[in-house]
Write an enzyme that holds these catalytic residues in place. Structure first.
Site, mmCIF file in Angstrom:
data_model
loop_
_atom_site.group_PDB
_atom_site.id
_atom_site.type_symbol
_atom_site.label_atom_id
_atom_site.label_comp_id
_atom_site.label_asym_id
_atom_site.label_seq_id
_atom_site.Cartn_x
_atom_site.Cartn_y
_atom_site.Cartn_z
ATOM 1 N N GLY A 43 0.778 -1.237 0.000
ATOM 2 C CA GLY A 43 0.000 0.000 0.000
ATOM 3 C C GLY A 43 0.808 1.285 0.000
ATOM 4 N N ASP A 102 -5.608 2.140 10.456
ATOM 5 C CA ASP A 102 -7.022 1.895 10.749
ATOM 6 C C ASP A 102 -7.166 1.587 12.239
ATOM 7 O OD1 ASP A 102 -9.618 1.060 10.899
ATOM 8 O OD2 ASP A 102 -9.462 -0.533 9.423
ATOM 9 N N LYS A 130 -7.723 6.574 10.105
ATOM 10 C CA LYS A 130 -9.152 6.445 10.417
ATOM 11 C C LYS A 130 -9.396 6.754 11.900
ATOM 12 C CE LYS A 130 -10.409 3.151 6.848
ATOM 13 N NZ LYS A 130 -11.007 1.833 6.592
ATOM 14 N N VAL A 153 -11.889 2.613 2.080
ATOM 15 C CA VAL A 153 -11.444 3.486 0.988
ATOM 16 C C VAL A 153 -10.453 2.772 0.069
ATOM 17 C CG1 VAL A 153 -11.814 5.661 2.218
ATOM 18 C CG2 VAL A 153 -9.634 4.456 2.476
ATOM 19 N N ARG A 165 -5.459 0.115 -6.519
ATOM 20 C CA ARG A 165 -4.260 0.794 -5.980
ATOM 21 C C ARG A 165 -3.818 1.924 -6.893
ATOM 22 N NH1 ARG A 165 -2.207 -2.361 -1.756
ATOM 23 N NH2 ARG A 165 -2.310 -4.599 -2.043
HETATM 24 P P1 IMP Z 1 -4.663 -1.625 10.880
HETATM 25 O O1 IMP Z 1 -3.717 -2.658 11.393
HETATM 26 O O2 IMP Z 1 -6.068 -1.901 11.287
HETATM 27 O O3 IMP Z 1 -4.220 -0.231 11.216
HETATM 28 O O4 IMP Z 1 -4.711 -1.794 9.307
HETATM 29 C C1 IMP Z 1 -3.762 -1.247 8.468
HETATM 30 C C2 IMP Z 1 -3.778 -1.907 7.121
HETATM 31 O O5 IMP Z 1 -5.089 -2.343 6.748
HETATM 32 C C3 IMP Z 1 -3.356 -0.906 6.057
HETATM 33 O O6 IMP Z 1 -1.980 -0.963 5.831
HETATM 34 C C4 IMP Z 1 -4.166 -1.353 4.843
HETATM 35 O O7 IMP Z 1 -3.425 -2.293 4.115
HETATM 36 C C5 IMP Z 1 -5.392 -2.014 5.416
HETATM 37 N N1 IMP Z 1 -6.554 -1.100 5.418
HETATM 38 C C6 IMP Z 1 -7.140 -0.501 6.474
HETATM 39 N N2 IMP Z 1 -8.190 0.249 6.100
HETATM 40 C C7 IMP Z 1 -8.269 0.125 4.761
HETATM 41 C C8 IMP Z 1 -9.160 0.685 3.764
HETATM 42 O O8 IMP Z 1 -10.093 1.459 4.035
HETATM 43 N N3 IMP Z 1 -8.911 0.320 2.471
HETATM 44 C C9 IMP Z 1 -7.909 -0.514 2.116
HETATM 45 N N4 IMP Z 1 -7.061 -1.063 3.005
HETATM 46 C C10 IMP Z 1 -7.237 -0.744 4.319
#
Ligand code: IMP
Length: 180
Positions: A43, A102, A130, A153, A165
């Site tokens: 990403g 997130d 987020k 998103v 992407r």
């Molecule tokens: P976290 O561990 O919950 O903070 O998730 C982080 C990872 O989840 C990011 O590096 C993204 O790859 C994926 N991610 C979280 N939210 C989204 C979204 O809205 N769209 C696409 N990928 C997301």
């Protein structure tokens, strides 16, 4: 691709302008330090490319791949290193470059792991964040592009099932795409 969005949150030009501001801040904070930028695959590729090319100071780039999400839209809670960095971290000023924070689960795991390798410093740069990450407060994002709503998103490196992407802006994926 654009037809699959229910809303466009940021146009490419808005992201570009914000990334330039972040690059200037990073240039100034890391002047003469040859910051080691660690991009989280896949990403962060777009953010890393734009950020580093907007910088004027030297930097080094390295990459890690971590699994957090599967192919769906909900966090699996599973975090594991699929690909480690090549450069040693000890004594280096490390800046982790991430697409989106997130829950913060991925980054808090990663930070613990990188801290155990004795960097001189470690900070986070993320294109998007987020509300959940703000609430959980498990990671501090020093260089942030934009705070966004909690919707799923896509674009600017972020995918759904490997797609979108390469969308240059950022938009909310229309739920019709994943609810079948
Ligand atoms: P976290 O561990 O919950 O903070 O998730 C982080 C990872 O989840 C990011 O590096 C993204 O790859 C994926 N991610 C979280 N939210 C989204 C979204 O809205 N769209 C696409 N990928 C997301």
């Amino acid at each position: 691709m654009a037809d699959d969005l229910s809303e466009v949150l940021y146009q490419p030009e808005e992201i570009e302008a914000r990334v330039k501001e972040l690059a200037a801040q990073i240039d100034s904070d890391y002047a003469g330090k040859n910051v080691l930028m660690v991009g989280i695959l896949n990403g962060a590729v777009m953010m890393m490319a734009d950020l580093t090319r907007a910088m004027h100071e030297h930097c080094q780039m390295d990459w890690m791949a971590i699994s957090s999400y599967g192919s769906g839209v909900a966090s699996s809670g599973v975090v594991r290193i699929l690909k480690d960095m090549n450069a040693p971290v000890e004594g280096r000023h490390v800046l982790v470059v991430e697409d989106i924070v997130d829950t913060g689960l991925t980054l808090s795991y990663l930070l613990d792991n990188l801290r155990s390798r004795n960097p001189a410093s470690i900070e986070i740069c993320a294109a998007f964040r987020k509300p959940e990450a703000v609430r959980a407060q498990n990671v501090q994002v020093k260089y942030l592009g934009f705070d966004i709503p909690s919707d799923f998103v896509v674009g600017y490196g972020l995918d759904y099932d490997g797609r979108y992407r390469n969308l240059r802006g950022l938009g909310i994926l229309d739920p019709k795409v994943y609810s079948g």
